[in-house]
Design a protein around this motif. Sequence first.
Motif, mmCIF file in Angstrom:
data_model
loop_
_atom_site.group_PDB
_atom_site.id
_atom_site.type_symbol
_atom_site.label_atom_id
_atom_site.label_comp_id
_atom_site.label_asym_id
_atom_site.label_seq_id
_atom_site.Cartn_x
_atom_site.Cartn_y
_atom_site.Cartn_z
ATOM 1 N N GLY A 41 13.844 -8.268 1.525
ATOM 2 C CA GLY A 41 14.408 -7.135 2.240
ATOM 3 C C GLY A 41 15.638 -6.616 1.527
ATOM 4 O O GLY A 41 16.480 -7.388 1.069
ATOM 5 N N LEU A 46 15.940 -5.709 8.904
ATOM 6 C CA LEU A 46 15.064 -6.639 8.201
ATOM 7 C C LEU A 46 14.687 -7.848 9.047
ATOM 8 O O LEU A 46 13.850 -8.639 8.645
ATOM 9 C CB LEU A 46 15.739 -7.111 6.912
ATOM 10 N N SER A 76 13.713 0.669 6.847
ATOM 11 C CA SER A 76 13.966 -0.493 5.987
ATOM 12 C C SER A 76 13.315 -0.290 4.614
ATOM 13 O O SER A 76 12.395 0.506 4.445
ATOM 14 C CB SER A 76 13.473 -1.785 6.641
ATOM 15 N N TRP A 78 12.015 -2.601 1.075
ATOM 16 C CA TRP A 78 11.630 -3.944 0.641
ATOM 17 C C TRP A 78 11.199 -3.938 -0.828
ATOM 18 O O TRP A 78 10.645 -2.953 -1.316
ATOM 19 C CB TRP A 78 10.444 -4.427 1.484
#
Length: 105
Positions: A41, A46, A76, A78
């Motif tokens: 993350g 996260l 988010s 990643w």
Amino acid sequence: MSLSDGGLVQKDPSDIAVYGFNWAAELGDALIVTSTFTVDGLRGDLTTTPLTLDAADIGADEQSTTFRLSAGALGSKWRVNNKIVTNETPAQTLERSGFIKLEQR
């Protein structure tokens, strides 16, 4: 959908989709014998809704890898890392990363 080294792919949080890395250009005649994935993350929420990676596999051509992503929190970001080992003697160990950003689509 293919991830390129350092590339960015947008994913809707409700999507359950298959992604992959194509290693053919780098491998020549070599084949992939092992493939491992990690997900890190980088930004956003996260912990409450983590990105889920499963169904990881080596492609039938033995020069590509695939994995399925689901969930993840809106906003988010990643990093997906793929490390492979080839069938050569001596074997190569190569690693590439791509990025997933969770956006409403």
